[in-house]
Design an enzyme around this catalytic site. Structure first.
Site, PDB file in Angstrom:
ATOM      1  N   HIS A  25       0.807  -1.215   0.000  1.00  0.00           N
ATOM      2  CA  HIS A  25       0.000   0.000   0.000  1.00  0.00           C
ATOM      3  C   HIS A  25       0.849   1.278   0.000  1.00  0.00           C
ATOM      4  CE1 HIS A  25       0.391  -0.226   4.537  1.00  0.00           C
ATOM      5  NE2 HIS A  25       0.490   1.084   4.371  1.00  0.00           N
ATOM      6  N   ASP A  68       0.022  -7.560   1.330  1.00  0.00           N
ATOM      7  CA  ASP A  68       0.526  -6.197   1.523  1.00  0.00           C
ATOM      8  C   ASP A  68       2.053  -6.148   1.563  1.00  0.00           C
ATOM      9  OD1 ASP A  68       0.298  -3.480   1.687  1.00  0.00           O
ATOM     10  OD2 ASP A  68      -0.302  -3.417   3.794  1.00  0.00           O
ATOM     11  N   SER A 122       4.636   2.346   8.031  1.00  0.00           N
ATOM     12  CA  SER A 122       4.325   1.213   7.155  1.00  0.00           C
ATOM     13  C   SER A 122       5.537   0.796   6.338  1.00  0.00           C
ATOM     14  CB  SER A 122       3.182   1.577   6.209  1.00  0.00           C
ATOM     15  OG  SER A 122       1.981   1.723   6.909  1.00  0.00           O
TER      16      SER A 122
END
Length: 384
Positions: free
Chosen positions: A122, A152, A229
Protein backbone atom coordinates in the site's frame (compact mmCIF):
# COMPACT_ATOMS: atom_id res chain seq x y z
CA UNK A 1 -2.11 13.49 23.19
CA UNK A 2 -0.19 16.53 24.46
CA UNK A 3 -1.98 16.39 27.80
CA UNK A 4 -1.03 12.77 28.18
CA UNK A 5 2.63 13.68 27.67
CA UNK A 6 2.46 16.47 30.24
CA UNK A 7 0.82 14.19 32.79
CA UNK A 8 3.71 11.75 32.53
CA UNK A 9 6.32 14.38 33.36
CA UNK A 10 7.17 15.41 36.93
CA UNK A 11 6.78 19.18 37.33
CA UNK A 12 8.61 21.70 39.43
CA UNK A 13 11.87 19.76 39.41
CA UNK A 14 10.54 17.19 41.85
CA UNK A 15 12.08 13.76 41.73
CA UNK A 16 9.50 11.07 42.45
CA UNK A 17 10.94 7.56 42.90
CA UNK A 18 9.33 5.07 40.56
CA UNK A 19 9.50 1.30 40.26
CA UNK A 20 10.14 0.91 43.99
CA UNK A 21 8.33 -0.85 46.84
CA UNK A 22 8.55 -0.35 50.59
CA UNK A 23 9.37 -3.29 52.83
CA UNK A 24 7.91 -3.48 56.33
CA UNK A 25 10.08 -2.58 59.33
CA UNK A 26 11.72 -5.83 60.43
CA UNK A 27 12.60 -4.81 64.02
CA UNK A 28 11.64 -1.75 66.04
CA UNK A 29 15.15 -1.65 67.56
CA UNK A 30 16.98 -2.03 64.24
CA UNK A 31 19.46 0.64 63.22
CA UNK A 32 18.65 0.21 59.48
CA UNK A 33 16.27 2.58 57.70
CA UNK A 34 12.62 1.65 58.11
CA UNK A 35 11.84 2.15 54.38
CA UNK A 36 14.09 0.07 52.16
CA UNK A 37 13.66 0.67 48.43
CA UNK A 38 13.88 -2.52 46.40
CA UNK A 39 14.04 -2.09 42.62
CA UNK A 40 11.34 -3.82 40.63
CA UNK A 41 12.47 -5.83 37.64
CA UNK A 42 13.04 -3.62 34.59
CA UNK A 43 10.59 -3.69 31.69
CA UNK A 44 10.87 -6.68 29.33
CA UNK A 45 12.51 -4.57 26.63
CA UNK A 46 15.49 -4.09 28.97
CA UNK A 47 15.48 -7.61 30.42
CA UNK A 48 16.37 -9.00 26.99
CA UNK A 49 19.95 -7.84 27.26
CA UNK A 50 22.45 -7.34 30.00
CA UNK A 51 23.28 -4.00 28.41
CA UNK A 52 20.73 -1.27 29.25
CA UNK A 53 21.76 0.52 26.05
CA UNK A 54 21.27 -2.45 23.73
CA UNK A 55 18.56 -0.55 21.81
CA UNK A 56 21.13 2.11 20.98
CA UNK A 57 23.51 -0.51 19.60
CA UNK A 58 20.78 -2.16 17.52
CA UNK A 59 19.75 1.17 16.01
CA UNK A 60 23.37 2.08 15.27
CA UNK A 61 23.93 -1.25 13.54
CA UNK A 62 20.80 -1.51 11.43
CA UNK A 63 19.44 2.04 11.31
CA UNK A 64 21.34 2.96 8.10
CA UNK A 65 19.46 0.18 6.26
CA UNK A 66 16.03 1.67 7.04
CA UNK A 67 14.84 3.96 4.26
CA UNK A 68 12.10 6.48 3.59
CA UNK A 69 9.91 5.86 0.55
CA UNK A 70 8.02 8.75 -1.07
CA UNK A 71 5.48 7.79 -3.70
CA UNK A 72 3.29 9.83 -6.04
CA UNK A 73 0.54 8.77 -8.41
CA UNK A 74 -1.74 10.62 -10.82
CA UNK A 75 -5.45 10.17 -10.27
CA UNK A 76 -8.13 11.17 -12.79
CA UNK A 77 -11.38 12.66 -11.54
CA UNK A 78 -14.47 13.49 -13.62
CA UNK A 79 -14.89 17.07 -14.78
CA UNK A 80 -17.78 18.58 -12.82
CA UNK A 81 -18.71 20.66 -15.89
CA UNK A 82 -19.71 17.42 -17.63
CA UNK A 83 -22.82 17.42 -15.45
CA UNK A 84 -25.98 18.10 -17.54
CA UNK A 85 -26.77 21.09 -15.31
CA UNK A 86 -23.58 22.89 -16.35
CA UNK A 87 -23.89 21.78 -19.96
CA UNK A 88 -26.97 24.00 -20.24
CA UNK A 89 -24.69 26.99 -19.73
CA UNK A 90 -21.37 25.86 -21.24
CA UNK A 91 -22.59 23.84 -24.22
CA UNK A 92 -21.83 20.27 -25.20
CA UNK A 93 -18.10 20.64 -25.77
CA UNK A 94 -16.35 17.42 -24.75
CA UNK A 95 -14.77 17.69 -21.32
CA UNK A 96 -11.53 16.07 -20.22
CA UNK A 97 -11.08 14.31 -16.88
CA UNK A 98 -9.21 16.41 -14.38
CA UNK A 99 -6.02 14.99 -12.94
CA UNK A 100 -4.45 15.44 -9.56
CA UNK A 101 -1.36 14.01 -7.91
CA UNK A 102 -1.61 12.07 -4.68
CA UNK A 103 1.50 11.82 -2.54
CA UNK A 104 2.37 9.62 0.40
CA UNK A 105 5.33 8.33 2.29
CA UNK A 106 6.28 5.20 4.16
CA UNK A 107 9.25 3.16 5.24
CA UNK A 108 11.24 0.20 3.99
CA UNK A 109 14.42 -1.72 4.72
CA UNK A 110 17.25 -2.92 2.52
CA UNK A 111 17.56 -6.71 2.25
CA UNK A 112 20.43 -6.97 -0.26
CA UNK A 113 23.55 -4.86 -0.92
CA UNK A 114 22.52 -4.37 -4.56
CA UNK A 115 19.44 -2.33 -3.67
CA UNK A 116 16.49 -4.66 -3.02
CA UNK A 117 14.11 -3.10 -0.50
CA UNK A 118 11.17 -4.64 1.31
CA UNK A 119 8.10 -2.47 2.01
CA UNK A 120 4.29 -2.56 2.05
CA UNK A 121 2.25 -2.86 -1.11
CA UNK A 122 0.00 0.00 0.00
CA UNK A 123 3.03 2.32 0.20
CA UNK A 124 3.80 2.03 -3.53
CA UNK A 125 0.50 0.79 -4.97
CA UNK A 126 -0.26 2.51 -8.27
CA UNK A 127 2.69 4.89 -7.92
CA UNK A 128 4.03 6.72 -10.97
CA UNK A 129 7.11 7.95 -9.09
CA UNK A 130 8.92 6.24 -6.21
CA UNK A 131 11.79 8.02 -4.44
CA UNK A 132 13.96 6.23 -1.87
CA UNK A 133 15.94 8.26 0.65
CA UNK A 134 18.67 6.67 2.74
CA UNK A 135 19.58 7.74 6.24
CA UNK A 136 22.84 9.23 4.95
CA UNK A 137 20.82 11.65 2.81
CA UNK A 138 21.25 10.01 -0.59
CA UNK A 139 18.12 9.79 -2.74
CA UNK A 140 17.46 7.28 -5.52
CA UNK A 141 14.73 6.64 -8.03
CA UNK A 142 12.98 3.45 -7.05
CA UNK A 143 11.45 0.81 -9.29
CA UNK A 144 8.68 -1.47 -8.06
CA UNK A 145 9.75 -5.03 -8.81
CA UNK A 146 6.39 -6.40 -7.75
CA UNK A 147 3.65 -6.02 -5.19
CA UNK A 148 1.13 -8.35 -3.60
CA UNK A 149 -2.00 -6.63 -2.22
CA UNK A 150 -3.21 -9.90 -0.67
CA UNK A 151 -0.37 -9.90 1.87
CA UNK A 152 0.53 -6.20 1.52
CA UNK A 153 4.14 -6.95 0.59
CA UNK A 154 6.16 -5.19 -2.14
CA UNK A 155 9.74 -5.18 -3.35
CA UNK A 156 11.42 -2.00 -4.61
CA UNK A 157 14.88 -1.77 -6.13
CA UNK A 158 17.33 1.10 -6.54
CA UNK A 159 20.46 1.38 -8.69
CA UNK A 160 23.13 1.17 -5.99
CA UNK A 161 25.69 -1.25 -4.63
CA UNK A 162 27.41 -2.00 -1.32
CA UNK A 163 24.39 -0.81 0.64
CA UNK A 164 23.89 -1.55 4.34
CA UNK A 165 21.43 -4.37 5.00
CA UNK A 166 19.37 -5.73 7.89
CA UNK A 167 19.64 -9.42 8.81
CA UNK A 168 16.35 -11.30 8.63
CA UNK A 169 15.31 -13.33 11.65
CA UNK A 170 12.76 -16.09 12.18
CA UNK A 171 9.15 -15.31 13.07
CA UNK A 172 8.07 -18.94 13.50
CA UNK A 173 8.26 -19.31 17.28
CA UNK A 174 7.71 -15.81 18.61
CA UNK A 175 6.21 -15.50 22.08
CA UNK A 176 4.10 -12.72 23.64
CA UNK A 177 6.25 -10.64 25.95
CA UNK A 178 9.38 -10.68 23.79
CA UNK A 179 11.03 -7.29 23.39
CA UNK A 180 10.86 -5.54 20.01
CA UNK A 181 12.17 -2.37 18.38
CA UNK A 182 10.46 -0.49 15.55
CA UNK A 183 12.23 1.94 13.20
CA UNK A 184 10.54 4.07 10.57
CA UNK A 185 9.40 7.48 9.43
CA UNK A 186 6.05 8.17 11.14
CA UNK A 187 4.25 11.35 10.11
CA UNK A 188 7.36 12.61 8.31
CA UNK A 189 9.57 12.31 11.39
CA UNK A 190 12.41 10.34 9.82
CA UNK A 191 14.49 7.75 11.66
CA UNK A 192 12.11 7.40 14.60
CA UNK A 193 12.77 4.56 17.05
CA UNK A 194 10.17 3.05 19.39
CA UNK A 195 10.28 0.01 21.65
CA UNK A 196 7.80 -2.38 23.18
CA UNK A 197 6.91 -6.03 23.33
CA UNK A 198 5.08 -8.60 21.25
CA UNK A 199 1.53 -8.39 22.55
CA UNK A 200 0.18 -11.39 20.61
CA UNK A 201 0.84 -13.55 17.58
CA UNK A 202 -1.38 -15.13 14.96
CA UNK A 203 -3.88 -12.28 14.68
CA UNK A 204 -5.98 -13.00 11.60
CA UNK A 205 -6.85 -10.35 9.05
CA UNK A 206 -10.53 -10.56 9.98
CA UNK A 207 -9.69 -10.03 13.66
CA UNK A 208 -8.08 -6.65 12.97
CA UNK A 209 -10.52 -5.48 10.30
CA UNK A 210 -8.50 -6.52 7.24
CA UNK A 211 -10.42 -9.58 6.10
CA UNK A 212 -9.05 -9.27 2.55
CA UNK A 213 -5.49 -9.94 3.76
CA UNK A 214 -4.10 -13.46 4.09
CA UNK A 215 -1.71 -12.82 6.96
CA UNK A 216 -1.44 -13.93 10.58
CA UNK A 217 -0.18 -10.69 12.12
CA UNK A 218 2.18 -10.00 15.00
CA UNK A 219 0.58 -7.58 17.46
CA UNK A 220 2.87 -5.14 19.26
CA UNK A 221 2.56 -2.20 21.62
CA UNK A 222 5.63 -0.49 20.12
CA UNK A 223 4.34 2.85 18.85
CA UNK A 224 3.42 2.63 15.15
CA UNK A 225 1.91 5.53 13.23
CA UNK A 226 1.18 6.44 9.59
CA UNK A 227 4.55 6.47 7.84
CA UNK A 228 5.86 3.49 9.80
CA UNK A 229 4.33 1.21 7.15
CA UNK A 230 6.97 -1.02 5.61
CA UNK A 231 9.53 -0.44 8.34
CA UNK A 232 11.17 -3.25 10.32
CA UNK A 233 10.12 -4.73 13.63
CA UNK A 234 13.33 -6.01 15.23
CA UNK A 235 14.30 -8.37 18.00
CA UNK A 236 17.02 -7.47 20.56
CA UNK A 237 19.66 -9.00 18.26
CA UNK A 238 18.80 -6.53 15.51
CA UNK A 239 17.11 -9.12 13.27
CA UNK A 240 13.90 -8.34 11.44
CA UNK A 241 11.02 -10.44 12.75
CA UNK A 242 8.20 -8.45 11.15
CA UNK A 243 7.25 -5.62 8.81
CA UNK A 244 5.10 -2.93 10.40
CA UNK A 245 1.94 -2.50 8.41
CA UNK A 246 -1.26 -1.59 10.26
CA UNK A 247 -2.86 0.17 13.21
CA UNK A 248 -6.39 0.38 14.55
CA UNK A 249 -7.66 3.94 14.40
CA UNK A 250 -8.41 5.52 17.73
CA UNK A 251 -6.51 2.88 19.68
CA UNK A 252 -3.18 3.06 21.47
CA UNK A 253 -0.66 0.25 21.73
CA UNK A 254 -2.32 -1.76 18.96
CA UNK A 255 0.10 -2.10 16.07
CA UNK A 256 0.44 -5.00 13.66
CA UNK A 257 3.31 -6.40 11.64
CA UNK A 258 3.58 -9.02 8.90
CA UNK A 259 5.76 -11.92 10.12
CA UNK A 260 9.09 -11.81 8.32
CA UNK A 261 8.80 -15.46 7.23
CA UNK A 262 5.65 -14.53 5.31
CA UNK A 263 7.14 -11.33 3.91
CA UNK A 264 10.33 -13.10 2.84
CA UNK A 265 8.40 -15.89 1.09
CA UNK A 266 6.29 -13.38 -0.83
CA UNK A 267 9.34 -11.24 -1.65
CA UNK A 268 11.13 -14.22 -3.23
CA UNK A 269 8.17 -14.84 -5.54
CA UNK A 270 7.91 -11.17 -6.43
CA UNK A 271 11.61 -11.02 -7.29
CA UNK A 272 11.39 -14.24 -9.32
CA UNK A 273 8.24 -13.53 -11.34
CA UNK A 274 6.94 -10.07 -10.41
CA UNK A 275 3.69 -11.40 -8.93
CA UNK A 276 2.28 -13.92 -6.47
CA UNK A 277 -0.48 -16.36 -7.40
CA UNK A 278 -2.70 -17.13 -4.42
CA UNK A 279 -5.08 -20.13 -4.50
CA UNK A 280 -8.71 -19.08 -4.92
CA UNK A 281 -12.00 -20.97 -4.50
CA UNK A 282 -14.58 -18.22 -4.93
CA UNK A 283 -16.63 -18.46 -1.74
CA UNK A 284 -17.88 -16.11 0.94
CA UNK A 285 -18.20 -17.78 4.31
CA UNK A 286 -18.94 -17.28 7.98
CA UNK A 287 -18.09 -19.30 11.05
CA UNK A 288 -21.18 -21.21 12.12
CA UNK A 289 -22.22 -20.35 15.67
CA UNK A 290 -25.52 -20.79 17.54
CA UNK A 291 -26.28 -17.12 16.91
CA UNK A 292 -25.60 -17.44 13.18
CA UNK A 293 -27.64 -20.62 13.00
CA UNK A 294 -30.60 -18.96 14.69
CA UNK A 295 -30.37 -15.93 12.44
CA UNK A 296 -30.32 -17.88 9.19
CA UNK A 297 -33.15 -20.12 10.39
CA UNK A 298 -35.36 -17.04 10.41
CA UNK A 299 -34.56 -16.65 6.74
CA UNK A 300 -35.82 -20.16 6.01
CA UNK A 301 -32.41 -21.85 5.75
CA UNK A 302 -32.14 -24.93 7.92
CA UNK A 303 -28.69 -26.13 8.90
CA UNK A 304 -28.47 -29.56 10.50
CA UNK A 305 -25.07 -29.11 12.22
CA UNK A 306 -23.86 -26.77 14.95
CA UNK A 307 -20.24 -26.32 13.91
CA UNK A 308 -18.40 -25.70 10.67
CA UNK A 309 -18.03 -22.97 8.06
CA UNK A 310 -21.20 -21.84 6.34
CA UNK A 311 -21.08 -20.73 2.70
CA UNK A 312 -23.15 -17.56 2.27
CA UNK A 313 -22.20 -16.94 -1.36
CA UNK A 314 -20.54 -18.81 -4.20
CA UNK A 315 -19.06 -16.65 -6.96
CA UNK A 316 -20.40 -17.57 -10.40
CA UNK A 317 -17.96 -19.37 -12.72
CA UNK A 318 -15.49 -19.70 -9.83
CA UNK A 319 -13.73 -22.99 -8.97
CA UNK A 320 -16.24 -23.51 -6.16
CA UNK A 321 -19.20 -23.00 -8.50
CA UNK A 322 -17.71 -25.28 -11.14
CA UNK A 323 -17.17 -27.99 -8.50
CA UNK A 324 -20.81 -27.75 -7.39
CA UNK A 325 -20.60 -25.98 -4.01
CA UNK A 326 -23.78 -24.15 -3.06
CA UNK A 327 -24.95 -21.42 -0.71
CA UNK A 328 -25.96 -23.03 2.56
CA UNK A 329 -23.33 -25.77 2.41
CA UNK A 330 -21.39 -26.18 5.64
CA UNK A 331 -17.73 -27.16 5.26
CA UNK A 332 -16.82 -29.83 7.81
CA UNK A 333 -13.31 -30.73 6.67
CA UNK A 334 -10.72 -30.06 3.96
CA UNK A 335 -8.38 -32.88 2.98
CA UNK A 336 -9.60 -34.78 6.06
CA UNK A 337 -8.67 -31.89 8.38
CA UNK A 338 -11.68 -30.71 10.43
CA UNK A 339 -12.47 -26.99 10.16
CA UNK A 340 -14.60 -24.96 12.54
CA UNK A 341 -13.84 -21.36 11.59
CA UNK A 342 -13.06 -19.31 8.51
CA UNK A 343 -9.43 -18.73 9.54
CA UNK A 344 -8.76 -22.46 9.30
CA UNK A 345 -10.29 -22.59 5.83
CA UNK A 346 -8.25 -19.59 4.69
CA UNK A 347 -5.00 -21.15 5.92
CA UNK A 348 -5.68 -24.47 4.25
CA UNK A 349 -6.60 -22.79 0.96
CA UNK A 350 -3.57 -20.47 1.10
CA UNK A 351 -1.27 -23.43 1.68
CA UNK A 352 -2.78 -25.44 -1.17
CA UNK A 353 -1.47 -25.68 -4.73
CA UNK A 354 -3.16 -24.08 -7.72
CA UNK A 355 -4.66 -26.79 -9.91
CA UNK A 356 -4.40 -29.53 -7.25
CA UNK A 357 -7.92 -30.47 -6.04
CA UNK A 358 -8.92 -29.95 -2.43
CA UNK A 359 -11.25 -32.58 -1.01
CA UNK A 360 -14.06 -30.83 0.86
CA UNK A 361 -16.56 -32.61 3.05
CA UNK A 362 -19.72 -30.51 3.35
CA UNK A 363 -23.06 -30.92 5.06
CA UNK A 364 -25.96 -30.21 2.69
CA UNK A 365 -29.61 -30.65 3.71
CA UNK A 366 -28.69 -33.25 6.31
CA UNK A 367 -26.48 -35.21 3.92
CA UNK A 368 -22.68 -35.48 3.83
CA UNK A 369 -21.36 -34.61 0.37
CA UNK A 370 -17.79 -34.92 -0.91
CA UNK A 371 -16.73 -32.13 -3.30
CA UNK A 372 -13.37 -31.78 -5.06
CA UNK A 373 -12.48 -28.15 -5.74
CA UNK A 374 -9.51 -27.25 -7.92
CA UNK A 375 -8.05 -23.86 -6.75
CA UNK A 376 -7.35 -21.22 -9.42
CA UNK A 377 -5.15 -18.10 -9.20
CA UNK A 378 -6.84 -15.38 -7.18
CA UNK A 379 -8.08 -12.50 -9.35
CA UNK A 380 -6.57 -9.34 -7.89
CA UNK A 381 -7.29 -5.68 -8.36
CA UNK A 382 -5.06 -2.76 -7.61
CA UNK A 383 -5.84 -1.07 -4.32
CA UNK A 384 -7.29 2.39 -4.27
Amino acid sequence: MLLGSVAAVSLGGCSIPVNTVKTPKPDAQAQNPTNVQVPIAPPPVFQSSGDPNFVVKVVQNVGPAVVRIDAARTVSTPDEFADPFFRRFFGDEPSQPRQRVERGSGSGFIISPNGQILTNSHVVNGADIVAVRLKDGRTFDGQVVGEDPVTDVAVVTIAANNLPTIPLGNSENLQPGEAVIAIGNPLGLDNTVTTGIISATGRSGSAIGASDKRVDYIQTDAAINPGNSGGPLLNPRGEVIGMNTAIIRGAQGLGFAIPINTAQRIAKELIAQGRVDHPYLGIQMVTLTPEVKERISRLGLNVMVDRGVLLVDVVSRSPAAIAGLREGDVIQSINNQPVTDIEQVQKLVENSKIGIPLQLQVQRNGQIVQVAVKPAPLPTQRES
